[in-house]
Each structure stands twice: as structure tokens, then as C-alpha cells.
Write a protein that holds these residues in place. Structure first.
Motif, PDB file in Angstrom:
ATOM      1  N   UNK A   1       0.806  -1.217  -0.104  1.00 50.96           N
ATOM      2  CA  UNK A   1       0.074   0.070   0.018  1.00 50.96           C
ATOM      3  C   UNK A   1       0.719   1.190   0.008  1.00 50.96           C
ATOM      4  N   UNK A   2       0.613   2.218  -0.902  1.00 48.46           N
ATOM      5  CA  UNK A   2       1.561   3.538  -0.912  1.00 48.46           C
ATOM      6  C   UNK A   2       2.714   3.297  -1.769  1.00 48.46           C
ATOM      7  N   UNK A   3       2.919   2.252  -2.337  1.00 51.62           N
ATOM      8  CA  UNK A   3       4.039   2.017  -3.217  1.00 51.62           C
ATOM      9  C   UNK A   3       3.893   2.115  -4.582  1.00 51.62           C
ATOM     10  N   UNK A   4       4.397   2.654  -5.694  1.00 56.13           N
ATOM     11  CA  UNK A   4       4.345   2.723  -6.891  1.00 56.13           C
ATOM     12  C   UNK A   4       4.925   1.517  -7.782  1.00 56.13           C
ATOM     13  N   UNK A   5       5.704   0.601  -6.973  1.00 55.20           N
ATOM     14  CA  UNK A   5       6.299  -0.648  -7.509  1.00 55.20           C
ATOM     15  C   UNK A   5       5.730  -1.812  -6.740  1.00 55.20           C
ATOM     16  N   UNK A   6       5.852  -2.856  -7.332  1.00 56.27           N
ATOM     17  CA  UNK A   6       5.340  -4.169  -6.674  1.00 56.27           C
ATOM     18  C   UNK A   6       6.227  -5.265  -7.433  1.00 56.27           C
ATOM     19  N   UNK A   7       5.719  -6.408  -7.280  1.00 57.33           N
ATOM     20  CA  UNK A   7       6.759  -7.628  -7.901  1.00 57.33           C
ATOM     21  C   UNK A   7       5.414  -8.534  -8.451  1.00 57.33           C
ATOM     22  N   UNK A   8       5.880  -8.826  -9.902  1.00 60.51           N
ATOM     23  CA  UNK A   8       5.044  -9.690 -10.515  1.00 60.51           C
ATOM     24  C   UNK A   8       5.852 -10.879 -11.120  1.00 60.51           C
ATOM     25  N   UNK A   9       5.605 -12.115 -10.750  1.00 57.29           N
ATOM     26  CA  UNK A   9       6.313 -13.388 -10.959  1.00 57.29           C
ATOM     27  C   UNK A   9       7.845 -13.149 -10.557  1.00 57.29           C
ATOM     28  N   UNK A  10       8.025 -12.696  -9.517  1.00 62.49           N
ATOM     29  CA  UNK A  10       9.224 -12.336  -8.855  1.00 62.49           C
ATOM     30  C   UNK A  10      10.233 -11.329  -9.354  1.00 62.49           C
ATOM     31  N   UNK A  11       9.628 -10.446 -10.398  1.00 67.65           N
ATOM     32  CA  UNK A  11      10.607  -9.450 -10.612  1.00 67.65           C
ATOM     33  C   UNK A  11       9.709  -7.916 -10.415  1.00 67.65           C
ATOM     34  N   UNK A  12      10.540  -6.968 -10.016  1.00 63.73           N
ATOM     35  CA  UNK A  12       9.871  -5.729  -9.790  1.00 63.73           C
ATOM     36  C   UNK A  12       9.335  -5.053 -10.953  1.00 63.73           C
ATOM     37  N   UNK A  13       8.328  -4.582 -10.475  1.00 65.37           N
ATOM     38  CA  UNK A  13       7.577  -3.914 -11.863  1.00 65.37           C
ATOM     39  C   UNK A  13       6.867  -2.531 -11.232  1.00 65.37           C
ATOM     40  N   UNK A  14       6.697  -1.445 -12.473  1.00 64.20           N
ATOM     41  CA  UNK A  14       6.443  -0.187 -12.113  1.00 64.20           C
ATOM     42  C   UNK A  14       4.659  -0.501 -12.206  1.00 64.20           C
ATOM     43  N   UNK A  15       3.708  -0.210 -11.116  1.00 57.74           N
ATOM     44  CA  UNK A  15       2.423  -0.408 -11.302  1.00 57.74           C
ATOM     45  C   UNK A  15       1.503   0.457 -12.205  1.00 57.74           C
ATOM     46  N   UNK A  16       1.992   1.663 -12.438  1.00 56.01           N
ATOM     47  CA  UNK A  16       1.039   2.557 -13.156  1.00 56.01           C
ATOM     48  C   UNK A  16       0.445   3.325 -12.298  1.00 56.01           C
ATOM     49  N   UNK A  17       0.519   3.204 -11.115  1.00 58.02           N
ATOM     50  CA  UNK A  17      -0.264   4.099 -10.061  1.00 58.02           C
ATOM     51  C   UNK A  17      -0.088   3.723  -8.678  1.00 58.02           C
ATOM     52  N   UNK A  18      -0.671   4.164  -7.600  1.00 59.15           N
ATOM     53  CA  UNK A  18      -0.255   3.800  -6.389  1.00 59.15           C
ATOM     54  C   UNK A  18      -1.528   3.211  -5.572  1.00 59.15           C
ATOM     55  N   UNK A  19      -1.112   2.111  -5.226  1.00 63.92           N
ATOM     56  CA  UNK A  19      -2.274   1.203  -4.361  1.00 63.92           C
ATOM     57  C   UNK A  19      -2.741   2.038  -3.219  1.00 63.92           C
ATOM     58  N   UNK A  20      -3.856   1.780  -2.992  1.00 60.39           N
ATOM     59  CA  UNK A  20      -4.482   2.543  -1.634  1.00 60.39           C
ATOM     60  C   UNK A  20      -5.759   1.706  -1.167  1.00 60.39           C
ATOM     61  N   UNK A  21      -5.893   1.992  -0.077  1.00 60.07           N
ATOM     62  CA  UNK A  21      -7.083   1.028   0.669  1.00 60.07           C
ATOM     63  C   UNK A  21      -8.348   2.432   0.902  1.00 60.07           C
ATOM     64  N   UNK A  22      -9.523   2.003   0.442  1.00 59.78           N
ATOM     65  CA  UNK A  22     -10.612   2.840   0.581  1.00 59.78           C
ATOM     66  C   UNK A  22     -11.951   1.705   1.124  1.00 59.78           C
ATOM     67  N   UNK A  23     -12.322   2.162   1.983  1.00 58.32           N
ATOM     68  CA  UNK A  23     -13.431   1.358   2.596  1.00 58.32           C
ATOM     69  C   UNK A  23     -13.079   0.116   2.834  1.00 58.32           C
ATOM     70  N   UNK A  24     -11.896  -0.301   3.256  1.00 53.78           N
ATOM     71  CA  UNK A  24     -11.397  -1.583   3.770  1.00 53.78           C
ATOM     72  C   UNK A  24     -11.346  -2.583   2.635  1.00 53.78           C
ATOM     73  N   UNK A  25     -10.989  -1.791   1.430  1.00 53.15           N
ATOM     74  CA  UNK A  25     -10.672  -2.562   0.222  1.00 53.15           C
ATOM     75  C   UNK A  25      -9.784  -1.949  -0.515  1.00 53.15           C
ATOM     76  N   UNK A  26      -8.737  -2.826  -0.750  1.00 51.55           N
ATOM     77  CA  UNK A  26      -7.399  -2.411  -1.618  1.00 51.55           C
ATOM     78  C   UNK A  26      -7.836  -2.130  -3.011  1.00 51.55           C
TER      79      UNK A  26
END
Length: 374
Positions: free
Chosen positions: A86-111
Motif C-alpha cells: 500500500x502506497x508504493x508505486x512498485x510491486x513484484x510480478x512473478x518475482x520481478x520488480x515492476x512499476x504499477x502505473x499508479x499507487x495502491x490505496x485502501x478505501x472502505x476496507x478494500x485494496x
């Protein structure tokens, strides 16, 4: 002072949620699955990026786990992994670091995650963005659902979409050991049995449909880590398990043909035509077997039938064991399924013992095999 430090993080988190809701506008996410089916759900448009609930990943068969701080979510499926913070613009897809194209957030208890990234992660294709109607469209979404179980130090995993079965040890890579031949759907379970001859009899069951009226069994015989025999059979509105062993013999059936397999060697000792023995072109359950008799039940009519393996003669057991009222019930009842509800208990000498689950009166019904055997 300690209370202030506890309140401040909560206050900051609530402010983040408030800013998310005020900065976002309503949108829609419409998609089509690769194997058929489509859906449209609510989304949010924030800073020019469309976000949707991360439960979309779970609908594609991925299972989610959160870390202790509940800030990082890991989604895993067959040969698929996604790690989001949450809050990071990068993540991991199948073990590789990738740019998500946005910033994950939680809203009304949903990611919420960027839709474009989730489509990419699931092997789909972004089709269009209609700014006027605020609809983001994608197609070709794949599923990565799997079910696994461990036995004797080996992990067995079935890819539910392809029906392929893999085996792996902690030190090795998964290897394909069987193709079950069809997609698996819902309540998938594994049952392992070790035979006296050193084989493994594996039953994979899949109960699916609404309200779970389809039942399919995949049966496999494994020797030295390799599948040497297999079969599958499906029933509709018919419950119960097929017998899989008797004496030193193993049983495989596709509902129409029964194969008797030698323990240890895996050789086919005998083959029986169930449709010929039962007299109807149907799929049959195997509810009892020994060297001299066979108990089969057709899927449609559901009337338990005794076959003399020496002469081939058949006996409808409800006629031989039940009174007139219970016979009428067996012939006309359709709840929860058609047919009688005789249940084979055991064999004692020449006597076959049964219970009648339609009345559950505790009575044991006896059938003397010598009536049909010379």
C-alpha cells in the motif's frame, strides 16, 4: 503521551482515506475472461488512472495473504505471484520488480490497484478507455486457480484451468505427471491411499455447479512417481464414492467400463462392460465388488443392482430387500436423487449386508449370494 502516539497514526490513516475519496470519481471496469464469461464492476478514477478492487485478482484464482502490519499483500496462484505494498508505486510480478502505473490505496476496507496492471498481471489485454462513459474495457483475462496437497514428501498441484497435474519435492521444480483431461471448477479435494503393493491410489474429486449437483472423480495409480493408469467419471445429481480397491486388486472406471488392476504391477487383470452388465446406456457407480459379485448403480434411475460376476445375472436389490411401500418410493422418489437409498455395509460369508438410508431405522437387510450363485 503514549495515547497521543497511538491516535496520530490512526488520524493520519483516516486523512489518507478521506483524500482518496475526495480526489477520485466513479468509473467502471468491464472485462471478458479468456475461457468465457464477462462482467462489469465499479471502479475509481484518480489522477488519470483507473483503479479497481484487488479482489479481481482473487476472482482469477489467486489467494491473498497479508503481512503483520497489513500493508503488504501477496497474491499467489499456479505459476503466478503478485506482491503489492500500500502506497508504493512498485510491486513484484512473478518475482520481478515492476512499476504499477499508479499507487495502491485502501478505501472502505478494500485494496484498490491500477486496473491496467491487474489486466497485465493476469495475461489479459487492455482494449479501451471511454472517457465519456468512464468505462475501462479489457479482454482475455486468464485464471490461475490451483489446488494442491502433500503426501509422503511430495507436493501435488492441479492447474484447475488446464487440468494438468504436477508433482514436486522441496528441492525440485514441478514436473507434469498427468493430464486429467478437463477443467476443474470448485470444491477440489485430494485423497491418497498407499496399497500393499507399494502403489499410490490418488482420487481427485471436483464437486461443482449450483447447488453443487455435479460430481467428478479423477482416479490415478502412481508407481515410482509416475502415473501408470488413470480414469475419470462424472455424475449429475448423484452422490457417493466409487469403490477403489478390493483384496489385492485396484479399480478404475469411467462409468461405462471398469478395469481391475493388479496391485504392484499395475497390469490390467480384467475389463468389464458396465452398460452391458447393467442393461442401460448410462454411467454407473461401483458401490461394492469382490471376486464373485459386483454392485453397480446407474446415474439416472439410481437402482442398486447386484451382478453375479460368474454368470452375469443381475438382481435389482430394492425388489429383493424392500417392502411394497419402499419399492414404490424407490421407483418414484426424486429427492435428493432418483432411485433407492440402499447402502452396502459389508460381506459376511455368503451374506451381503445393507442399510436403507431412506428410512434410517437401523435395520440391516441381508441378501444371500447363494440365491444367484450355483
Amino acid at each position: 503521551m503514549r495515547k497521543i502516539w497511538l491516535v496520530l497514526p490512526l488520524l493520519a490513516f483516516s486523512l489518507i482515506f478521506a483524500s482518496v475519496s475526495s480526489a477520485a470519481s466513479n468509473a467502471y471496469f468491464s472485462y471478458t475472461m479468456e475461457n468465457g464469461g464477462d462482467a462489469t464492476g465499479p471502479a475509481l478514477l484518480k489522477d488519470g488512472t483507473v483503479y479497481a478492487r484487488a479482489t479481481f485478482l482473487e476472482s482469477a484464482g489467486l489467494q491473498v495473504t497479508w503481512n503483520k502490519s497489513h500493508r503488504q499483500a501477496t497474491y499467489t496462484g499456479w505459476e503466478k505471484s503478485v506482491v503489492i505494498t500500500v502506497g508504493s508505486k512498485t510491486g513484484k510480478l512473478d518475482g520481478k520488480t515492476v512499476y504499477l502505473g499508479g499507487t495502491p490505496f485502501v478505501y472502505k476496507d478494500e485494496l484498490y490497484l491500477p486496473v491496467r496492471f491487474m489486466v497485465q498481471a493476469l495475461g489479459g489485454e487492455s482494449v479501451s478507455w471511454n472517457a465519456k462513459s468512464a468505462v475501462y474495457t479489457a479482454k482475455g483475462i486468464q485464471t490461475f486457480a490451483s489446488t494442491n496437497a502433500s503426501y509422503a514428501g511430495v507436493n501435488y498441484t492441479v492447474d484447475k484451468q488446464t487440468g494438468k497435474l504436477y508433482a514436486s519435492t522441496p528441492a525440485g521444480q514441478p514436473r507434469l505427471i498427468a493430464n486429467l483431461g478437463s477443467e476443474l471448477y470448485d470444491m477440489v479435494t485430494f485423497d491418497f491411499q498407499k496399497t500393499a503393493g507399494g502403489l499410490i491410489y490418488l482420487t481427485i474429486s471436483d464437486i461443482y455447479g449450483e447447488p453443487h449437483i455435479n460430481n467428478k472423480w479423477y482416479t490415478l495409480i502412481i508407481k515410482d512417481g509416475m502415473v501408470i493408469r488413470q480414469a475419470s467419471v462424472g455424475y449429475w445429481i448423484r452422490f457417493g464414492d466409487n469403490v477403489n480397491m478390493y483384496g489385492n486388486k485396484l479399480i478404475l472406471t469411467d462409468g461405462k467400463t471398469l478395469r481391475v488392476i493388479e496391485d504392484g504391477t499395475g497390469k490390467v487383470a480384467e475389463t468389464m462392460d458396465l452398460t452391458k452388465l447393467g442393461g442401460a446406456d448410462d454411467k454407473y457407480l461401483i458401490e461394492g465388488i469382490d471376486e464373485d459379485f459386483l454392485l453397480i448403480r446407474p446415474n439416472q434411475k439410481g437402482l442398486l443392482t447386484l451382478i453375479d460376476r460368474k454368470t452375469g445375472s443381475k438382481t435389482l436389490l430394492y425388489k429383493a430387500l424392500l417392502d411394497a411401500d419402499q419399492q414404490l418410493y424407490a421407483e418414484t422418489n426424486d429427492i435428493p436423487f432418483y432411485g433407492d437409498q440402499l447402502e452396502f455395509v459389508e460381506r459376511k460369508g455368503n451374506l451381503l449386508l445393507f442399510k436403507n438410508q431412506a428410512v434410517r431405522d437401523g435395520r440391516i437387510y441381508e441378501y444371500d449370494l447363494s440365491k444367484t450363485q450355483p
